[in-house]
Design a protein around this motif. Structure first.
Motif, PDB file in Angstrom:
ATOM      1  N   LYS A   1      34.826  34.343  66.751  1.00 47.68           N
ATOM      2  CA  LYS A   1      33.404  33.941  66.837  1.00 47.68           C
ATOM      3  C   LYS A   1      32.595  33.865  66.211  1.00 47.68           C
ATOM      4  CE  LYS A   1      34.090  33.313  71.162  1.00 47.68           C
ATOM      5  NZ  LYS A   1      33.174  32.237  72.366  1.00 47.68           N
ATOM      6  N   THR A   2      31.728  33.140  65.460  1.00 46.07           N
ATOM      7  CA  THR A   2      30.412  32.768  64.671  1.00 46.07           C
ATOM      8  C   THR A   2      28.664  31.855  65.064  1.00 46.07           C
ATOM      9  OG1 THR A   2      30.949  30.651  64.953  1.00 46.07           O
ATOM     10  CG2 THR A   2      32.955  31.827  63.076  1.00 46.07           C
ATOM     11  N   CYS A   3      29.532  32.119  66.679  1.00 49.54           N
ATOM     12  CA  CYS A   3      28.183  31.658  66.980  1.00 49.54           C
ATOM     13  C   CYS A   3      27.302  32.956  67.495  1.00 49.54           C
ATOM     14  CB  CYS A   3      28.214  30.483  68.117  1.00 49.54           C
ATOM     15  SG  CYS A   3      29.199  29.538  67.716  1.00 49.54           S
ATOM     16  N   TRP A   4      27.195  33.977  66.511  1.00 48.61           N
ATOM     17  CA  TRP A   4      26.556  34.636  66.389  1.00 48.61           C
ATOM     18  C   TRP A   4      24.653  35.393  67.085  1.00 48.61           C
ATOM     19  CZ3 TRP A   4      22.151  37.040  63.521  1.00 48.61           C
ATOM     20  CH2 TRP A   4      21.763  36.061  62.592  1.00 48.61           C
ATOM     21  N   ALA A   5      23.871  34.139  66.417  1.00 48.35           N
ATOM     22  CA  ALA A   5      22.568  33.713  66.760  1.00 48.35           C
ATOM     23  C   ALA A   5      22.411  33.269  68.130  1.00 48.35           C
ATOM     24  CB  ALA A   5      21.801  32.728  65.215  1.00 48.35           C
ATOM     25  N   LYS A   6      23.561  31.815  68.706  1.00 45.37           N
ATOM     26  CA  LYS A   6      22.541  31.843  69.953  1.00 45.37           C
ATOM     27  C   LYS A   6      23.904  32.528  71.138  1.00 45.37           C
ATOM     28  CE  LYS A   6      23.825  27.158  68.186  1.00 45.37           C
ATOM     29  NZ  LYS A   6      24.770  25.694  68.250  1.00 45.37           N
ATOM     30  N   GLU A   7      24.259  33.480  70.465  1.00 43.38           N
ATOM     31  CA  GLU A   7      25.270  34.448  71.587  1.00 43.38           C
ATOM     32  C   GLU A   7      24.859  36.067  71.057  1.00 43.38           C
ATOM     33  OE1 GLU A   7      28.609  31.860  72.937  1.00 43.38           O
ATOM     34  OE2 GLU A   7      28.567  32.880  71.270  1.00 43.38           O
ATOM     35  N   ARG A   8      23.983  36.180  71.143  1.00 41.55           N
ATOM     36  CA  ARG A   8      23.274  36.893  70.007  1.00 41.55           C
ATOM     37  C   ARG A   8      23.357  38.685  71.362  1.00 41.55           C
ATOM     38  NH1 ARG A   8      16.622  36.120  69.773  1.00 41.55           N
ATOM     39  NH2 ARG A   8      18.141  33.972  68.428  1.00 41.55           N
ATOM     40  N   ASP A   9      23.763  37.839  72.702  1.00 39.94           N
ATOM     41  CA  ASP A   9      23.282  38.897  73.689  1.00 39.94           C
ATOM     42  C   ASP A   9      24.741  39.394  74.022  1.00 39.94           C
ATOM     43  OD1 ASP A   9      20.847  39.841  73.468  1.00 39.94           O
ATOM     44  OD2 ASP A   9      20.517  37.520  75.154  1.00 39.94           O
TER      45      ASP A   9
ATOM     46  N   LYS B   1      39.817  37.935  66.662  1.00 40.84           N
ATOM     47  CA  LYS B   1      40.196  38.591  65.599  1.00 40.84           C
ATOM     48  C   LYS B   1      39.595  38.978  64.982  1.00 40.84           C
ATOM     49  CE  LYS B   1      44.661  38.386  67.016  1.00 40.84           C
ATOM     50  NZ  LYS B   1      45.082  39.337  67.827  1.00 40.84           N
ATOM     51  N   ALA B   2      38.700  38.309  64.950  1.00 43.21           N
ATOM     52  CA  ALA B   2      37.159  38.951  64.365  1.00 43.21           C
ATOM     53  C   ALA B   2      35.695  37.992  64.582  1.00 43.21           C
ATOM     54  CB  ALA B   2      37.437  37.856  62.682  1.00 43.21           C
ATOM     55  N   GLU B   3      34.988  38.698  64.334  1.00 43.29           N
ATOM     56  CA  GLU B   3      33.197  38.021  64.851  1.00 43.29           C
ATOM     57  C   GLU B   3      32.246  38.762  63.563  1.00 43.29           C
ATOM     58  OE1 GLU B   3      30.653  39.438  69.435  1.00 43.29           O
ATOM     59  OE2 GLU B   3      32.888  40.092  69.380  1.00 43.29           O
ATOM     60  N   VAL B   4      31.742  37.441  63.973  1.00 41.18           N
ATOM     61  CA  VAL B   4      30.511  37.536  63.129  1.00 41.18           C
ATOM     62  C   VAL B   4      29.095  38.207  63.978  1.00 41.18           C
ATOM     63  CG1 VAL B   4      28.621  36.295  61.671  1.00 41.18           C
ATOM     64  CG2 VAL B   4      30.200  35.500  61.751  1.00 41.18           C
ATOM     65  N   VAL B   5      28.697  39.837  63.092  1.00 41.10           N
ATOM     66  CA  VAL B   5      27.904  40.462  63.618  1.00 41.10           C
ATOM     67  C   VAL B   5      26.321  39.666  63.232  1.00 41.10           C
ATOM     68  CG1 VAL B   5      26.918  42.471  63.771  1.00 41.10           C
ATOM     69  CG2 VAL B   5      28.808  42.366  63.518  1.00 41.10           C
ATOM     70  N   TYR B   6      26.522  39.556  62.316  1.00 35.47           N
ATOM     71  CA  TYR B   6      24.861  38.801  61.998  1.00 35.47           C
ATOM     72  C   TYR B   6      25.599  37.849  59.922  1.00 35.47           C
ATOM     73  CZ  TYR B   6      22.688  41.797  58.764  1.00 35.47           C
ATOM     74  OH  TYR B   6      22.810  42.901  57.400  1.00 35.47           O
ATOM     75  N   ILE B   7      24.611  36.948  59.943  1.00 35.72           N
ATOM     76  CA  ILE B   7      24.021  36.579  58.876  1.00 35.72           C
ATOM     77  C   ILE B   7      22.620  36.298  58.207  1.00 35.72           C
ATOM     78  CG2 ILE B   7      24.855  34.786  57.110  1.00 35.72           C
ATOM     79  CD1 ILE B   7      27.248  33.998  58.877  1.00 35.72           C
ATOM     80  N   GLY B   8      22.418  37.099  57.166  1.00 37.19           N
ATOM     81  CA  GLY B   8      20.697  36.600  57.191  1.00 37.19           C
ATOM     82  C   GLY B   8      20.973  38.192  56.143  1.00 37.19           C
ATOM     83  N   GLY B   9      19.837  37.566  54.652  1.00 42.12           N
ATOM     84  CA  GLY B   9      18.960  38.717  53.825  1.00 42.12           C
ATOM     85  C   GLY B   9      20.390  38.478  53.105  1.00 42.12           C
ATOM     86  N   GLY B  10      21.325  37.971  53.007  1.00 35.12           N
ATOM     87  CA  GLY B  10      22.485  37.570  51.359  1.00 35.12           C
ATOM     88  C   GLY B  10      23.408  37.705  51.747  1.00 35.12           C
ATOM     89  N   ASN B  11      23.889  38.601  53.114  1.00 36.68           N
ATOM     90  CA  ASN B  11      25.109  39.230  53.591  1.00 36.68           C
ATOM     91  C   ASN B  11      25.639  38.232  55.088  1.00 36.68           C
ATOM     92  OD1 ASN B  11      24.456  41.149  51.629  1.00 36.68           O
ATOM     93  ND2 ASN B  11      23.093  42.605  52.599  1.00 36.68           N
ATOM     94  N   ALA B  12      26.328  38.721  54.789  1.00 36.22           N
ATOM     95  CA  ALA B  12      27.291  38.576  56.200  1.00 36.22           C
ATOM     96  C   ALA B  12      28.022  39.763  57.099  1.00 36.22           C
ATOM     97  CB  ALA B  12      28.313  37.502  56.271  1.00 36.22           C
TER      98      ALA B  12
END
Length: 802
Positions: A363-371, A382-393
């Motif tokens: 799951k990579t659409c963290w901004a659209k599915e933030r809730d 198997k993996a999910e992006v929490v957030y991407i920002g400030g130069g970090n993932a």
């Protein structure tokens, strides 16, 4: 004085005795001959070095990060505060904090391969990092560490049978070693002392506070610690003064004008006295080194446990290092812009592409599915992006194996897309079944500290892409691999010049902002000033930590909150920057097809609360002032502020140095912010602060040193109201009807550079001619306005508000 002449002769005879022993060789037994020479040099150093030092052969030097040097022929070290020599069988490991000098012994041959070997040999020591993590008792109390030494380095000595007379490698050897003992063309022992013209103060800083920038996140703290001791060590004495002359009748060579052994003894021991004592031994740092080895074993056990469990996860963070150096690697704005495009897409696009390619269910659409958090409830994910920002993932994985696979592929992708950036990652396992009272906020804080520690220990190595037959580009010395825009470029430059903004945040600035360095100048062709501006939000990390702490142990709600806060910060800073640009850009006349001049500014970093841009010098203060005002007074759900630093430099000045100056100014402003920050009421309005530095001529000293020598007035950090006053005074000083004539303002500025009495004389002379003294709230404000006066010309004519 005959006794002294006899001593001089004795040391010259000793040199000849040493030479005769060194020249003995065992046929067909090069290893035996090499060992024999090392023993001869060892005996010589025992005669020359004070008894407080110990000497050892064939040892390794180690630091508390676990890095190990190449083998040392002879190590000179002090066990006064470091009575530890780690033994493993026949191998000995000496802590870097105890080492005063290292000696490399070489035979008569000196070719490219040997030069490469000795250069790499020295680099293995330069990468070792001493630590100031000791606890000691002084005369009055117990203290942590000593401020007189923050990072010592060994004195490098080369002992060789080579004459070095006509070798083309001599300049490279001189850049590598401090002393060279060698045979001259007459087979006499000779000495080359490198940097004899350096003052003992310079040597003090070099040997006791070596290359503090290696410590990355701790650099600024170490620099502050070193300042006082460096200032107290000031002297103009030079190492060259310690030469012992040699009577002509004792030498067969015209080139030998000094007694090599006596001169070396005095000069070398002078440097040993500058080091004086080894660094106090950082017991905790070496304890941590051994304990970390145990943690690696525990990590392997954790991997096995995660493979057998559905309730265990991995929280991982990714960071790209060297971003600022990468963006500001050249003075071509097109390359700076391209570099910012590459950096902007590195995590947001390339990392996501790697995840999708490597992980079947992700799951990579963290901004659209933030809730929504899927991985905790769906075993297939198997993996999910929490957030991407400030130069970090920030990513949650189900197992270590998958994490490592992504790491390898992403590291390759970073190198392929940038040619020199580096990816850093760290991870912490956690379990939803057995939290042990740990919250997401605590886990995240621990992870970021782990990442910071890893970055501090990293040794950034440059890819060895260059061979002697390659043509090199002028900025970094990388090999030329392409020809673009009528220019020979390296692979890195080629990638930057061909980079496209794509869907990055910079796309909206293509129409209105300049693309060439020449367009930042007042007039094309002139070497006018530009401004490099760095702005950083105040306390945003602490604010996020506080908000996450309120979520308790509920991981799902904490992650949702983290996503929301990250997006809020990024969107607010980017919107404020966009609004500020809009306020300065000229309104385009829709009725004409005539091309409008572009705004002389270019954003290079817009990530989280980090803003960096380059602009025409005249624009730096008014634009920064407007940005800070909008940021402070804008519509955000908490009080928010930032600090800014500006470097005013000529357009030919190295941009990477300009950024370092701007960042240092920003840190100066932040120091004042934290000193004045309200400690209890979080709703109280937070202040913004500003600092700047104007580079005139060469930049050979550190900024703070130049400031201290500039004028008798203390440097000033500006809040918003004071910055507005400075901006208005700069404009006022350009109006002859409101203030003094240009020539008198120059005289007043020069008087400030001389001292208080000179300023008083200029003011008295002006008053005698009928001019009214320039009244300001702070005398330093007047001095700063005088030195920035040229940036206040024609204000309001060049940039019309929409």
């Amino acid at each position: 004085m005959q006794e002294l002449r006899n001593l001089n002769k004795y040391y010259q005879r000793l040199a000849k005795t040493i030479l005769s022993q060194l020249q003995l060789e065992t046929p067909n037994h090069h290893v035996t001959s090499g060992t024999s020479r090392e023993l001869i040099w060892l005996e010589l150093f025992k005669r020359l070095v004070p008894k407080k030092f110990k000497l050892a052969r064939s040892v390794f030097i180690i630091d508390s990060d676990g890095h190990i040097s190449a083998e040392v022929d002879i190590a000179i070290y002090d066990e006064q505060y470091t009575p530890y020599v780690f033994n493993y069988g026949e191998m000995q490991f000496i802590p870097i904090e105890a080492v005063a000098a290292v000696v490399q012994s070489k035979s008569r041959s000196m070719d490219q391969s040997i030069l490469d070997n000795v250069t790499k040999w020295v680099e293995t020591f330069q990468c070792l990092k001493p630590k100031i993590n000791s606890h000691i008792r002084t005369l009055k109390a117990q203290n942590d560490d000593s401020l007189s030494q923050t990072a010592t380095r060994p004195i490098f000595i080369l002992c060789t049978m080579h004459s070095l007379k006509n070798t083309k490698f001599l300049p490279d050897i001189k850049r590598t070693f401090d002393f060279i003992l060698h045979l001259n063309e007459k087979d006499e022992l000779d000495l080359i002392t490198i940097n004899e013209e350096k003052t003992l103060s310079d040597w003090y800083e070099e040997l006791n506070h070596y290359d503090l920038k290696r410590y990355d996140t701790n650099y600024k703290e170490l620099r502050e610690l070193s300042k006082k001791s460096i200032e107290e060590a000031k002297t103009t004495r030079k190492l060259k003064k310690l030469q012992v002359k040699l009577p002509r009748n004792l030498s067969n060579s015209e080139s030998v004008k000094q007694n090599p052994l006596l001169t070396f003894m005095f000069q070398f021991n002078q440097l040993l006295m500058i080091i004086n004592n080894p660094m106090f031994f950082p017991h905790q740092a070496y304890v941590d080194m051994f304990n970390n080895a145990i943690k690696i074993h525990k990590k392997k056990e954790c991997v096995k446990r995660m493979e057998a469990s559905k309730g265990d996860f991995l929280l991982a963070v990714y960071d790209i290092t060297g971003i600022q150096d990468y963006i500001f690697a050249s003075n071509y704005l097109k390359e700076n812009i391209g570099a910012s495009y590459i950096v902007g897409k590195m995590v947001g696009k390339h990392f996501v592409d790697v995840l999708k390619d490597r992980v079947e269910k992700v799951k990579t659409c963290w901004a659209k599915e933030r809730d929504k958090i899927f991985i905790f409830d769906d075993d297939i994910i198997k993996a999910e992006v929490v957030y991407i920002g400030g130069g970090n993932a920030l990513v949650i994985y189900r197992d270590w194996k998958l994490y490592n696979e992504v790491n390898r592929q992403f590291a390759e992708k970073v190198l392929k897309e940038s040619a020199s950036l580096t990816m850093v990652t760290e991870a912490i396992p956690f379990s939803l079944k057995e939290k042990d009272g740990k919250s997401y906020a605590a886990l995240y804080k621990k992870l970021m500290q782990k990442l910071s520690d890893t970055k501090a220990k990293m040794m950034r190595t440059k890819l060895n892409q260059t061979l002697p037959i390659f043509a090199q580009e002028s900025f970094k010395g990388d090999p030329v691999t392409d020809f673009i825009d009528n220019k020979n470029v390296s692979t890195e430059q080629q990638l930057k010049r061909k980079a496209k903004h794509g869907n990055t945040v910079f796309k909206e600035y293509e129409k209105n902002c300049v693309e060439e360095t020449e367009d930042l100048k007042r007039k094309k062709g002139e070497d006018s000033y530009i401004g490099v501006v760095h702005i950083d939000g105040n306390g945003m990390g602490q604010w996020i930590d506080g908000e996450l702490a309120d979520t308790g142990e509920d991981f799902t709600s904490a992650i949702q909150k983290h996503r929301e806060l990250s997006l809020q910060i990024t969107d607010y800073f980017r919107k404020t920057f966009r609004d500020t640009v809009d306020k300065f850009v000229k309104e385009t006349d829709k009725s004409t097809d005539e091309k409008e001049d572009k705004f002389p500014l270019r954003p290079l970093i817009l990530d989280g609360d980090d803003v960096t841009f380059i602009c025409q010098g005249d624009l730096a203060i008014p634009f920064t002032l407007e940005f800070l005002n909008q940021l402070k007074n804008g519509d955000f759900n908490t009080q928010i502020s930032a600090c800014a630093g500006v470097a005013f430099v000529h357009s030919h000045f190295p941009f990477n140095l300009a950024y370092d100056i701007a960042e240092q100014c920003c840190q100066n402003a932040k120091r004042v912010y934290y000193e004045n920050k309200p400690k209890n009421d979080k709703d109280e309005i937070q202040e913004c602060y500003f600092d700047f530095y104007l580079v005139r001529g060469s930049y050979v000293q550190m900024m703070e040193e130049q400031r201290d020598n500039q004028t008798y007035l203390d440097p000033k950090i500006y809040n918003i109201e004071e910055l507005e006053e400075l901006d208005k005074l700069m404009q006022r000083l350009n109006n002859d009807d409101e203030t003094w004539p240009h020539s008198r303002l120059i005289s007043l500025y020069e008087a400030y550079l001389q001292g208080m009495e000179a300023v008083e004389l200029v003011n008295l002379e002006a008053e005698s001619r009928g001019y009214v003294k320039i009244e300001v709230s702070d005398e330093r404000l007047l001095f700063d306005a005088l030195q920035l006066r040229d940036f206040g010309k024609n204000r309001g004519e060049e940039y019309a508000e929409v």
